[in-house]
Motif scaffolding. Structure first.
Motif, PDB file in Angstrom:
ATOM      1  N   LEU A  82      -5.590 -23.310 -33.758  1.00 58.18           N
ATOM      2  CA  LEU A  82      -5.827 -24.246 -34.852  1.00 58.18           C
ATOM      3  C   LEU A  82      -5.501 -23.629 -36.202  1.00 58.18           C
ATOM      4  O   LEU A  82      -4.889 -24.270 -37.062  1.00 58.18           O
ATOM      5  CB  LEU A  82      -7.280 -24.708 -34.814  1.00 58.18           C
ATOM      6  CG  LEU A  82      -7.654 -25.613 -33.628  1.00 58.18           C
ATOM      7  CD1 LEU A  82      -9.164 -25.794 -33.558  1.00 58.18           C
ATOM      8  CD2 LEU A  82      -6.958 -26.961 -33.743  1.00 58.18           C
ATOM      9  N   ALA A  83      -5.923 -22.396 -36.412  1.00 60.77           N
ATOM     10  CA  ALA A  83      -5.708 -21.761 -37.713  1.00 60.77           C
ATOM     11  C   ALA A  83      -4.228 -21.512 -37.978  1.00 60.77           C
ATOM     12  O   ALA A  83      -3.727 -21.785 -39.073  1.00 60.77           O
ATOM     13  CB  ALA A  83      -6.491 -20.449 -37.781  1.00 60.77           C
ATOM     14  N   SER A  84      -3.520 -20.999 -36.991  1.00 57.98           N
ATOM     15  CA  SER A  84      -2.104 -20.678 -37.211  1.00 57.98           C
ATOM     16  C   SER A  84      -1.259 -21.938 -37.328  1.00 57.98           C
ATOM     17  O   SER A  84      -0.298 -21.980 -38.105  1.00 57.98           O
ATOM     18  CB  SER A  84      -1.581 -19.786 -36.080  1.00 57.98           C
ATOM     19  OG  SER A  84      -1.748 -20.392 -34.817  1.00 57.98           O
ATOM     20  N   GLU A  85      -1.610 -22.995 -36.594  1.00 59.80           N
ATOM     21  CA  GLU A  85      -0.860 -24.252 -36.728  1.00 59.80           C
ATOM     22  C   GLU A  85      -1.055 -24.840 -38.121  1.00 59.80           C
ATOM     23  O   GLU A  85      -0.111 -25.369 -38.722  1.00 59.80           O
ATOM     24  CB  GLU A  85      -1.301 -25.270 -35.674  1.00 59.80           C
ATOM     25  CG  GLU A  85      -0.457 -26.549 -35.718  1.00 59.80           C
ATOM     26  CD  GLU A  85      -0.995 -27.646 -34.830  1.00 59.80           C
ATOM     27  OE1 GLU A  85      -2.204 -27.630 -34.520  1.00 59.80           O
ATOM     28  OE2 GLU A  85      -0.207 -28.537 -34.466  1.00 59.80           O
TER      29      GLU A  85
ATOM     30  N   THR B 252      -6.664 -24.273 -23.636  1.00 61.08           N
ATOM     31  CA  THR B 252      -6.398 -23.877 -25.013  1.00 61.08           C
ATOM     32  C   THR B 252      -4.971 -24.237 -25.368  1.00 61.08           C
ATOM     33  O   THR B 252      -4.040 -23.557 -24.976  1.00 61.08           O
ATOM     34  CB  THR B 252      -6.610 -22.379 -25.188  1.00 61.08           C
ATOM     35  OG1 THR B 252      -5.835 -21.706 -24.198  1.00 61.08           O
ATOM     36  CG2 THR B 252      -8.063 -22.023 -25.040  1.00 61.08           C
ATOM     37  N   GLY B 253      -4.854 -25.302 -26.168  1.00 68.22           N
ATOM     38  CA  GLY B 253      -3.537 -25.664 -26.643  1.00 68.22           C
ATOM     39  C   GLY B 253      -2.623 -26.160 -25.551  1.00 68.22           C
ATOM     40  O   GLY B 253      -1.465 -25.767 -25.474  1.00 68.22           O
ATOM     41  N   LEU B 254      -3.095 -27.014 -24.730  1.00 66.86           N
ATOM     42  CA  LEU B 254      -2.253 -27.486 -23.647  1.00 66.86           C
ATOM     43  C   LEU B 254      -1.891 -28.931 -23.873  1.00 66.86           C
ATOM     44  O   LEU B 254      -2.670 -29.826 -23.610  1.00 66.86           O
ATOM     45  CB  LEU B 254      -2.983 -27.342 -22.311  1.00 66.86           C
ATOM     46  CG  LEU B 254      -3.636 -25.984 -22.090  1.00 66.86           C
ATOM     47  CD1 LEU B 254      -4.268 -25.912 -20.735  1.00 66.86           C
ATOM     48  CD2 LEU B 254      -2.619 -24.887 -22.252  1.00 66.86           C
ATOM     49  N   GLY B 255      -0.686 -29.129 -24.375  1.00 66.85           N
ATOM     50  CA  GLY B 255      -0.194 -30.478 -24.499  1.00 66.85           C
ATOM     51  C   GLY B 255      -0.806 -31.262 -25.625  1.00 66.85           C
ATOM     52  O   GLY B 255      -0.986 -32.454 -25.532  1.00 66.85           O
ATOM     53  N   GLY B 256      -1.114 -30.634 -26.731  1.00 60.85           N
ATOM     54  CA  GLY B 256      -1.574 -31.369 -27.891  1.00 60.85           C
ATOM     55  C   GLY B 256      -3.026 -31.120 -28.167  1.00 60.85           C
ATOM     56  O   GLY B 256      -3.844 -31.082 -27.268  1.00 60.85           O
ATOM     57  N   SER B 257      -3.319 -30.979 -29.435  1.00 66.66           N
ATOM     58  CA  SER B 257      -4.680 -30.657 -29.815  1.00 66.66           C
ATOM     59  C   SER B 257      -5.634 -31.809 -29.568  1.00 66.66           C
ATOM     60  O   SER B 257      -6.836 -31.646 -29.630  1.00 66.66           O
ATOM     61  CB  SER B 257      -4.730 -30.245 -31.278  1.00 66.66           C
ATOM     62  OG  SER B 257      -4.304 -31.306 -32.094  1.00 66.66           O
TER      63      SER B 257
END
Length: 443
Positions: A231-234, A407-412
């Motif tokens: 989430l932070a890096s995106e 974790t991060g699989l196919g869309g937040s």
């Protein structure tokens, strides 16, 4: 400013080889800082950064943008870092095999964009064949053999092909000016890299359990750390991209802001689930007015060469760091030191502003070096935040369901409110340790 990148590269190698000193915590309670979790986080950073650079490289190449060479250099730099990571585990011979396979991928990526731009159908099909068939097969076989079969070849090939398809989905949607689809695909593809890093790091750890002190990559604490990192890096990637697009007055500008809005909605829903609608409304007002909107004001003022307006927008960002830091501290009844929260939020804003200003000044190599730095910083924050959450809520953590969200699989969108409120709570406990480290390096 290059120091942090070098520090992260060195840290990456050390983390892969040397058991973490944080193991001491494992005996006293749950922790997000284990050798296995460190490996997963390191691979997540390198792979997600790789995805961002791949997609930007293709769209910049297609647009014949002035910073195309710089972004391709950044993509190559990322490939070199991945090779170093492989070497730290499997030695020079393994790294040489990986590099030979991987070279074809990052060379074909801009090559596909050039073929589409020039209308060379034969070259386009050749590049697509290389990226969607040959590369996943060769790298999947290498990874399976390197991990002693802990990562099955067919599984590795499947996820690598899905990754390459994500990149091409972003690119072709961009070419067709279907920008909403382009940024939906971007979010999906970005998240998938965290899935790949989990699978790969898990295979390595299972192969070499002694090297990682018999820790695991899929603990609840490690999952939390990975989710926070994602989430932070995106958020950082979208913020810097939005400002570039705004300055260029690009056609897809509105859709980058749309993608940012998706994250804002996630955060607001998370806060409402914890503190109620009134607190969620307060969060949204602060977040939008003096953060997202202020960044856009920075872009507009820069375009119009209105220095006073630019200073006003920067002051709004400073106000945001103060208001949001206070909000977080009060919401958590003071468990987050207010000064630490304010400083951490402002430091992130500085990273975004620096990357933007270098882009505006045509300092493209510096732009992507700053991007590397700001992107990596978010993973350091994720590490500190997740550890703080796990340490402060050990009982609640142990009561979480055994089946954690991917974790991060196919869309937040797949990350539920539970994870969102944990993310928010994590922001709340932002550690002064990160701040001290960054401040020293900036000095």
């Amino acid at each position: 400013m290059k120091l942090i990148k070098k520090v992260f590269a060195l840290t990456m190698a050390l983390l892969l080889l040397v058991p973490s000193v944080s193991m001491a915590h494992a005996e006293s309670g749950p922790t997000a800082k284990t050798p296995a979790a460190d490996l997963r986080a390191t691979l997540s950073e390198l792979l997600s950064n790789h995805f961002v650079y791949q997609t930007i490289s293709m769209t910049k190449t297609y647009d014949d943008a002035e910073d195309t060479e710089a972004i391709n250099q950044a993509l190559e730099r990322n490939a070199n870092d991945l090779t170093k990571a492989i070497q730290s585990i499997y030695g020079k011979e393994g790294a040489a095999q990986f590099e030979k396979i991987f070279d074809s991928q990052y060379e074909e990526t801009p090559g596909l964009a050039e073929a589409v731009k020039s209308g060379d159908k034969e070259a386009e099909e050749k590049a697509k064949q290389q990226l969607l068939q040959q590369f996943p097969q060769e790298l999947g076989t290498f990874l399976s053999e390197a991990t002693g079969g802990n990562l099955p070849a067919d599984t590795a090939e499947k996820v690598l092909r899905a990754h390459e398809q994500d990149v091409q989905d972003v690119f072709y949607a961009y070419v067709n000016e279907d920008y909403k689809k382009a940024y939906q695909s971007f979010r999906t593809g970005f998240d998938r890299m965290f899935d790949i890093s989990k699978a790969l790091s898990g295979a390595i750890v299972n192969q070499k359990p002694d090297q990682f002190n018999h820790t695991k990559v899929d603990t609840k604490a490690a999952d939390l750390r990975s989710t926070l990192n994602s989430l932070a890096s995106e958020h950082f990637a979208l913020a810097t991209l939005e400002m570039q697009k705004g300055f260029d007055q690009a056609k897809d500008y509105d859709f980058v802001t749309w993608a940012e809005d998706q994250q804002t909605a996630d955060f607001k829903g998370a806060i409402a689930s914890i503190y109620g609608q009134e607190a969620a409304d307060q969060f949204e007002k602060i977040w939008q007015k003096d953060h997202i909107a202020a960044q856009s004001k920075v872009v507009a003022a820069t375009l119009q060469e209105q220095n006073d307006e630019r200073k006003d927008a920067e002051q709004r960002l400073k106000d945001f760091s103060q208001q949001f830091g206070m909000f977080l501290s009060q919401a958590t009844e003071g468990n987050l030191p207010e000064d630490a929260a304010k400083e951490a939020i402002w430091m992130h804003e500085e990273d975004v502003l620096q990357t933007f200003d270098q882009y505006v000044n045509g300092e493209y190599e510096a732009t992507y070096e700053s991007f590397d730095e700001g992107f990596a910083y978010m993973f350091g924050v994720g590490e500190m935040l997740s550890e703080a959450v796990v340490t402060s809520m050990p009982d609640e953590y142990s009561m979480m369901p055994s089946e954690m969200p991917d974790t991060g699989l196919g869309g937040s969108e797949q990350n539920g409110f539970l994870w969102m409120w944990i993310t928010f709570a994590s922001l709340v406990v932002l550690s002064g340790g990160v701040l001290a480290s960054r401040s020293n390096k900036k000095a």
